[in-house]
Design a protein around this motif. Structure first.
Motif, PDB file in Angstrom:
ATOM      1  N   ALA A 110     -12.922   3.358   0.969  1.00 29.86           N
ATOM      2  CA  ALA A 110     -11.798   4.253   0.669  1.00 29.86           C
ATOM      3  C   ALA A 110     -10.652   3.832   1.573  1.00 29.86           C
ATOM      4  N   VAL A 111      -9.459   3.747   0.986  1.00 28.03           N
ATOM      5  CA  VAL A 111      -8.288   3.289   1.750  1.00 28.03           C
ATOM      6  C   VAL A 111      -7.026   3.845   1.108  1.00 28.03           C
ATOM      7  N   ASP A 112      -6.030   4.155   1.934  1.00 27.62           N
ATOM      8  CA  ASP A 112      -4.717   4.517   1.431  1.00 27.62           C
ATOM      9  C   ASP A 112      -3.951   3.229   1.162  1.00 27.62           C
ATOM     10  N   VAL A 113      -3.394   3.117  -0.055  1.00 30.01           N
ATOM     11  CA  VAL A 113      -2.634   1.937  -0.452  1.00 30.01           C
ATOM     12  C   VAL A 113      -1.207   2.379  -0.768  1.00 30.01           C
ATOM     13  N   ARG A 114      -0.250   1.714  -0.130  1.00 26.56           N
ATOM     14  CA  ARG A 114       1.163   2.015  -0.333  1.00 26.56           C
ATOM     15  C   ARG A 114       1.733   1.013  -1.337  1.00 26.56           C
ATOM     16  N   ASP A 115       2.366   1.506  -2.404  1.00 25.48           N
ATOM     17  CA  ASP A 115       2.967   0.593  -3.376  1.00 25.48           C
ATOM     18  C   ASP A 115       4.358   0.169  -2.913  1.00 25.48           C
ATOM     19  N   GLU A 116       5.014  -0.675  -3.707  1.00 25.13           N
ATOM     20  CA  GLU A 116       6.325  -1.205  -3.334  1.00 25.13           C
ATOM     21  C   GLU A 116       7.359  -0.105  -3.123  1.00 25.13           C
ATOM     22  N   GLY A 117       7.232   1.005  -3.824  1.00 24.36           N
ATOM     23  CA  GLY A 117       8.174   2.116  -3.694  1.00 24.36           C
ATOM     24  C   GLY A 117       7.887   3.023  -2.512  1.00 24.36           C
ATOM     25  N   GLY A 118       6.795   2.762  -1.796  1.00 22.16           N
ATOM     26  CA  GLY A 118       6.456   3.570  -0.629  1.00 22.16           C
ATOM     27  C   GLY A 118       5.485   4.707  -0.912  1.00 22.16           C
ATOM     28  N   THR A 119       5.114   4.875  -2.179  1.00 17.00           N
ATOM     29  CA  THR A 119       4.158   5.918  -2.537  1.00 17.00           C
ATOM     30  C   THR A 119       2.759   5.504  -2.094  1.00 17.00           C
ATOM     31  N   ARG A 122      -4.710   7.248  -2.497  1.00 17.87           N
ATOM     32  CA  ARG A 122      -6.052   6.978  -1.998  1.00 17.87           C
ATOM     33  C   ARG A 122      -6.821   6.218  -3.068  1.00 17.87           C
ATOM     34  N   VAL A 123      -7.368   5.075  -2.690  1.00 15.36           N
ATOM     35  CA  VAL A 123      -8.165   4.255  -3.596  1.00 15.36           C
ATOM     36  C   VAL A 123      -9.580   4.202  -3.057  1.00 15.36           C
ATOM     37  N   THR A 124     -10.550   4.481  -3.920  1.00 12.74           N
ATOM     38  CA  THR A 124     -11.954   4.308  -3.574  1.00 12.74           C
ATOM     39  C   THR A 124     -12.507   3.288  -4.553  1.00 12.74           C
ATOM     40  N   GLY A 125     -12.860   2.121  -4.022  1.00 16.44           N
ATOM     41  CA  GLY A 125     -13.332   1.050  -4.883  1.00 16.44           C
ATOM     42  C   GLY A 125     -14.173   0.051  -4.114  1.00 16.44           C
ATOM     43  N   ARG A 126     -14.765  -0.848  -4.858  1.00 18.12           N
ATOM     44  CA  ARG A 126     -15.617  -1.874  -4.278  1.00 18.12           C
ATOM     45  C   ARG A 126     -14.769  -3.085  -3.913  1.00 18.12           C
ATOM     46  N   VAL A 127     -14.987  -3.637  -2.718  1.00 13.96           N
ATOM     47  CA  VAL A 127     -14.248  -4.822  -2.275  1.00 13.96           C
ATOM     48  C   VAL A 127     -14.796  -6.025  -3.030  1.00 13.96           C
ATOM     49  N   VAL A 128     -13.947  -6.613  -3.856  1.00 12.31           N
ATOM     50  CA  VAL A 128     -14.319  -7.775  -4.647  1.00 12.31           C
ATOM     51  C   VAL A 128     -13.953  -9.050  -3.901  1.00 12.31           C
ATOM     52  N   LEU A 138     -12.205  -3.021  -6.859  1.00  7.61           N
ATOM     53  CA  LEU A 138     -12.516  -2.599  -8.210  1.00  7.61           C
ATOM     54  C   LEU A 138     -12.751  -1.093  -8.169  1.00  7.61           C
ATOM     55  N   GLU A 139     -11.774  -0.351  -8.705  1.00  6.36           N
ATOM     56  CA  GLU A 139     -11.845   1.108  -8.751  1.00  6.36           C
ATOM     57  C   GLU A 139     -12.245   1.494 -10.163  1.00  6.36           C
ATOM     58  N   GLY A 140     -13.536   1.756 -10.349  1.00  2.00           N
ATOM     59  CA  GLY A 140     -14.055   1.958 -11.701  1.00  2.00           C
ATOM     60  C   GLY A 140     -13.918   0.652 -12.458  1.00  2.00           C
ATOM     61  N   GLU A 141     -13.136   0.656 -13.530  1.00  2.00           N
ATOM     62  CA  GLU A 141     -12.869  -0.556 -14.309  1.00  2.00           C
ATOM     63  C   GLU A 141     -11.516  -1.162 -13.945  1.00  2.00           C
ATOM     64  N   THR A 142     -10.776  -0.525 -13.037  1.00  2.00           N
ATOM     65  CA  THR A 142      -9.426  -0.965 -12.694  1.00  2.00           C
ATOM     66  C   THR A 142      -9.430  -1.874 -11.481  1.00  2.00           C
ATOM     67  N   ARG A 143      -8.760  -2.997 -11.621  1.00  2.00           N
ATOM     68  CA  ARG A 143      -8.627  -3.963 -10.526  1.00  2.00           C
ATOM     69  C   ARG A 143      -7.377  -3.591  -9.729  1.00  2.00           C
ATOM     70  N   VAL A 144      -7.542  -3.345  -8.428  1.00  2.00           N
ATOM     71  CA  VAL A 144      -6.436  -2.986  -7.550  1.00  2.00           C
ATOM     72  C   VAL A 144      -6.244  -4.107  -6.546  1.00  2.00           C
ATOM     73  N   GLU A 145      -5.053  -4.726  -6.577  1.00  2.00           N
ATOM     74  CA  GLU A 145      -4.733  -5.786  -5.632  1.00  2.00           C
ATOM     75  C   GLU A 145      -3.726  -5.236  -4.630  1.00  2.00           C
ATOM     76  N   ALA A 146      -3.992  -5.426  -3.333  1.00  2.02           N
ATOM     77  CA  ALA A 146      -3.103  -4.917  -2.289  1.00  2.02           C
ATOM     78  C   ALA A 146      -2.940  -5.959  -1.194  1.00  2.02           C
ATOM     79  N   ALA A 147      -1.691  -6.169  -0.780  1.00  2.00           N
ATOM     80  CA  ALA A 147      -1.402  -7.060   0.339  1.00  2.00           C
ATOM     81  C   ALA A 147      -1.795  -6.355   1.628  1.00  2.00           C
ATOM     82  N   TRP A 148      -2.028  -7.134   2.671  1.00  2.00           N
ATOM     83  CA  TRP A 148      -2.464  -6.556   3.944  1.00  2.00           C
ATOM     84  C   TRP A 148      -1.521  -5.466   4.421  1.00  2.00           C
ATOM     85  N   GLU A 149      -0.221  -5.691   4.288  1.00  2.00           N
ATOM     86  CA  GLU A 149       0.745  -4.721   4.801  1.00  2.00           C
ATOM     87  C   GLU A 149       0.787  -3.430   3.973  1.00  2.00           C
ATOM     88  N   GLN A 150       0.173  -3.411   2.802  1.00  2.00           N
ATOM     89  CA  GLN A 150       0.122  -2.207   1.976  1.00  2.00           C
ATOM     90  C   GLN A 150      -1.068  -1.310   2.317  1.00  2.00           C
TER      91      GLN A 150
END
Length: 191
Positions: A110-119, A122-128, A138-150
Protein backbone atom coordinates in the motif's frame (compact mmCIF):
# COMPACT_ATOMS: atom_id res chain seq x y z
CA UNK A 1 40.21 0.32 24.81
CA UNK A 2 42.22 2.01 22.08
CA UNK A 3 40.71 5.21 20.75
CA UNK A 4 40.95 3.78 17.22
CA UNK A 5 38.57 0.91 18.04
CA UNK A 6 35.22 1.40 16.26
CA UNK A 7 32.30 1.82 18.64
CA UNK A 8 30.05 4.41 16.97
CA UNK A 9 27.40 3.26 14.45
CA UNK A 10 29.11 4.96 11.47
CA UNK A 11 32.43 3.30 12.31
CA UNK A 12 30.74 -0.03 12.94
CA UNK A 13 28.91 0.23 9.63
CA UNK A 14 32.25 0.75 7.87
CA UNK A 15 33.70 -2.27 9.71
CA UNK A 16 30.73 -4.58 9.18
CA UNK A 17 29.65 -3.75 5.63
CA UNK A 18 32.33 -5.93 3.95
CA UNK A 19 31.76 -8.71 6.50
CA UNK A 20 28.02 -8.82 5.80
CA UNK A 21 28.62 -8.55 2.03
CA UNK A 22 30.97 -11.55 2.21
CA UNK A 23 28.05 -13.50 3.73
CA UNK A 24 25.95 -12.65 0.65
CA UNK A 25 23.78 -10.11 2.47
CA UNK A 26 23.31 -6.34 2.58
CA UNK A 27 23.91 -4.27 5.72
CA UNK A 28 20.81 -2.15 6.36
CA UNK A 29 21.71 -0.50 9.66
CA UNK A 30 23.73 -0.66 12.87
CA UNK A 31 22.50 0.83 16.14
CA UNK A 32 24.15 0.84 19.53
CA UNK A 33 22.01 1.39 22.64
CA UNK A 34 23.24 1.57 26.24
CA UNK A 35 21.65 -1.03 28.51
CA UNK A 36 23.01 -0.72 32.03
CA UNK A 37 26.69 -1.68 32.08
CA UNK A 38 26.62 -3.11 28.59
CA UNK A 39 25.52 -2.09 25.13
CA UNK A 40 23.00 -3.63 22.76
CA UNK A 41 24.30 -3.76 19.20
CA UNK A 42 21.51 -4.26 16.65
CA UNK A 43 22.63 -5.15 13.16
CA UNK A 44 19.96 -5.31 10.48
CA UNK A 45 20.80 -7.29 7.34
CA UNK A 46 18.81 -8.19 4.27
CA UNK A 47 19.05 -10.23 1.09
CA UNK A 48 20.39 -8.49 -2.02
CA UNK A 49 17.84 -6.45 -3.95
CA UNK A 50 17.57 -9.02 -6.76
CA UNK A 51 16.44 -11.71 -4.30
CA UNK A 52 12.80 -12.56 -3.68
CA UNK A 53 11.70 -14.18 -0.45
CA UNK A 54 13.04 -14.22 3.07
CA UNK A 55 16.43 -14.70 4.64
CA UNK A 56 16.94 -18.24 5.93
CA UNK A 57 17.89 -19.10 9.49
CA UNK A 58 21.20 -20.47 8.22
CA UNK A 59 21.99 -17.15 6.52
CA UNK A 60 21.13 -15.25 9.72
CA UNK A 61 23.31 -17.57 11.80
CA UNK A 62 26.24 -17.21 9.39
CA UNK A 63 25.90 -13.42 9.44
CA UNK A 64 25.72 -13.39 13.25
CA UNK A 65 28.93 -15.43 13.57
CA UNK A 66 30.76 -13.24 11.05
CA UNK A 67 29.62 -9.99 12.70
CA UNK A 68 30.50 -11.25 16.18
CA UNK A 69 33.98 -12.29 15.07
CA UNK A 70 34.58 -8.94 13.33
CA UNK A 71 33.48 -6.96 16.41
CA UNK A 72 35.65 -9.03 18.73
CA UNK A 73 38.69 -8.96 16.43
CA UNK A 74 38.43 -5.17 16.08
CA UNK A 75 38.05 -4.68 19.85
CA UNK A 76 34.99 -2.59 19.10
CA UNK A 77 33.90 -2.36 22.74
CA UNK A 78 37.11 -3.24 24.53
CA UNK A 79 36.36 -5.04 27.78
CA UNK A 80 32.82 -3.64 27.98
CA UNK A 81 30.22 -6.41 27.49
CA UNK A 82 27.73 -6.10 24.66
CA UNK A 83 24.69 -7.99 23.45
CA UNK A 84 24.61 -8.62 19.71
CA UNK A 85 21.29 -8.87 17.85
CA UNK A 86 21.40 -9.63 14.13
CA UNK A 87 18.13 -9.73 12.24
CA UNK A 88 16.26 -8.83 9.08
CA UNK A 89 14.19 -5.66 8.62
CA UNK A 90 10.89 -7.51 8.81
CA UNK A 91 7.65 -6.90 7.00
CA UNK A 92 6.98 -3.62 8.82
CA UNK A 93 9.99 -1.84 7.30
CA UNK A 94 8.72 1.10 5.25
CA UNK A 95 9.57 1.01 1.56
CA UNK A 96 11.53 4.24 1.17
CA UNK A 97 14.41 3.38 -1.16
CA UNK A 98 14.45 1.77 -4.62
CA UNK A 99 16.30 -1.21 -3.10
CA UNK A 100 13.41 -1.80 -0.68
CA UNK A 101 10.93 -1.77 -3.55
CA UNK A 102 13.04 -4.22 -5.55
CA UNK A 103 13.07 -6.58 -2.55
CA UNK A 104 9.26 -6.27 -2.38
CA UNK A 105 8.72 -7.64 -5.90
CA UNK A 106 5.69 -9.95 -5.97
CA UNK A 107 4.47 -8.58 -2.60
CA UNK A 108 1.22 -6.73 -1.98
CA UNK A 109 1.93 -3.14 -0.90
CA UNK A 110 0.00 0.00 0.00
CA UNK A 111 1.41 3.39 -0.98
CA UNK A 112 0.25 6.95 -1.56
CA UNK A 113 0.89 7.93 -5.19
CA UNK A 114 0.87 11.57 -6.27
CA UNK A 115 -0.13 12.25 -9.89
CA UNK A 116 1.21 15.07 -12.08
CA UNK A 117 -1.52 17.42 -10.81
CA UNK A 118 -0.53 16.84 -7.18
CA UNK A 119 -3.53 14.68 -6.29
CA UNK A 120 -2.64 11.84 -3.95
CA UNK A 121 -4.45 8.52 -3.98
CA UNK A 122 -3.86 5.36 -1.98
CA UNK A 123 -2.89 2.40 -4.16
CA UNK A 124 -2.88 -1.17 -2.89
CA UNK A 125 -1.32 -3.47 -5.45
CA UNK A 126 1.28 -6.09 -6.15
CA UNK A 127 4.80 -4.92 -7.06
CA UNK A 128 5.41 -6.18 -10.58
CA UNK A 129 8.57 -4.25 -11.33
CA UNK A 130 10.93 -1.79 -9.64
CA UNK A 131 13.31 -0.24 -12.14
CA UNK A 132 15.54 2.79 -12.48
CA UNK A 133 12.65 5.19 -13.06
CA UNK A 134 10.07 3.88 -10.58
CA UNK A 135 7.69 1.04 -9.85
CA UNK A 136 4.91 -0.82 -11.59
CA UNK A 137 2.06 -2.05 -9.41
CA UNK A 138 -0.84 -4.26 -10.37
CA UNK A 139 -3.97 -2.99 -8.60
CA UNK A 140 -6.55 -5.63 -9.42
CA UNK A 141 -6.44 -5.66 -13.24
CA UNK A 142 -5.09 -2.09 -13.46
CA UNK A 143 -1.41 -1.42 -14.10
CA UNK A 144 -0.17 1.58 -12.09
CA UNK A 145 3.18 3.08 -13.07
CA UNK A 146 4.75 5.62 -10.69
CA UNK A 147 8.09 7.43 -10.75
CA UNK A 148 10.14 7.40 -7.56
CA UNK A 149 9.32 11.03 -6.82
CA UNK A 150 5.56 10.27 -7.00
CA UNK A 151 5.71 7.63 -4.25
CA UNK A 152 5.13 8.08 -0.56
CA UNK A 153 6.37 5.55 1.98
CA UNK A 154 5.20 2.13 0.95
CA UNK A 155 4.14 -0.62 3.31
CA UNK A 156 4.09 -4.35 2.62
CA UNK A 157 0.70 -5.82 3.39
CA UNK A 158 0.59 -9.03 5.38
CA UNK A 159 -1.13 -11.80 3.43
CA UNK A 160 -2.19 -14.82 5.41
CA UNK A 161 -3.27 -16.63 2.28
CA UNK A 162 -2.05 -15.48 -1.07
CA UNK A 163 -4.60 -15.85 -3.86
CA UNK A 164 -2.46 -17.02 -6.76
CA UNK A 165 -3.74 -19.18 -9.57
CA UNK A 166 -1.15 -21.80 -8.55
CA UNK A 167 -2.28 -21.71 -4.93
CA UNK A 168 -5.93 -22.04 -6.00
CA UNK A 169 -5.05 -25.02 -8.21
CA UNK A 170 -3.20 -26.66 -5.31
CA UNK A 171 -6.17 -26.08 -3.01
CA UNK A 172 -8.50 -27.61 -5.63
CA UNK A 173 -6.23 -30.65 -5.92
CA UNK A 174 -6.20 -31.05 -2.14
CA UNK A 175 -10.01 -30.76 -2.05
CA UNK A 176 -10.27 -33.43 -4.76
CA UNK A 177 -8.05 -35.76 -2.72
CA UNK A 178 -10.19 -35.15 0.37
CA UNK A 179 -13.33 -35.93 -1.64
CA UNK A 180 -11.74 -39.15 -2.91
CA UNK A 181 -10.86 -40.14 0.66
CA UNK A 182 -14.42 -39.38 1.83
CA UNK A 183 -15.86 -41.53 -0.98
CA UNK A 184 -13.50 -44.36 -0.01
CA UNK A 185 -14.62 -44.15 3.62
CA UNK A 186 -18.25 -44.31 2.56
CA UNK A 187 -17.57 -47.46 0.51
CA UNK A 188 -16.02 -49.12 3.54
CA UNK A 189 -19.03 -48.25 5.68
CA UNK A 190 -21.36 -49.99 3.24
CA UNK A 191 -19.50 -53.31 3.49
Amino acid sequence: MASSAPSRPAELTELLDPVVSAAGLVLESVTVTPAGRRRVVRVTVDLPEDAVGSMSLDQAAEATRAVSTALDDAGAFGEQPYLLEVGSPGVDRPLTEPRHWRRARTRLVAVDVRDEGGTVRRVTGRVVEAGDDGVVLLEGETRVEAAWEQLGRGAVQVEFRRHDDDADDQDDDADDQDDDADEHDEDEDEV
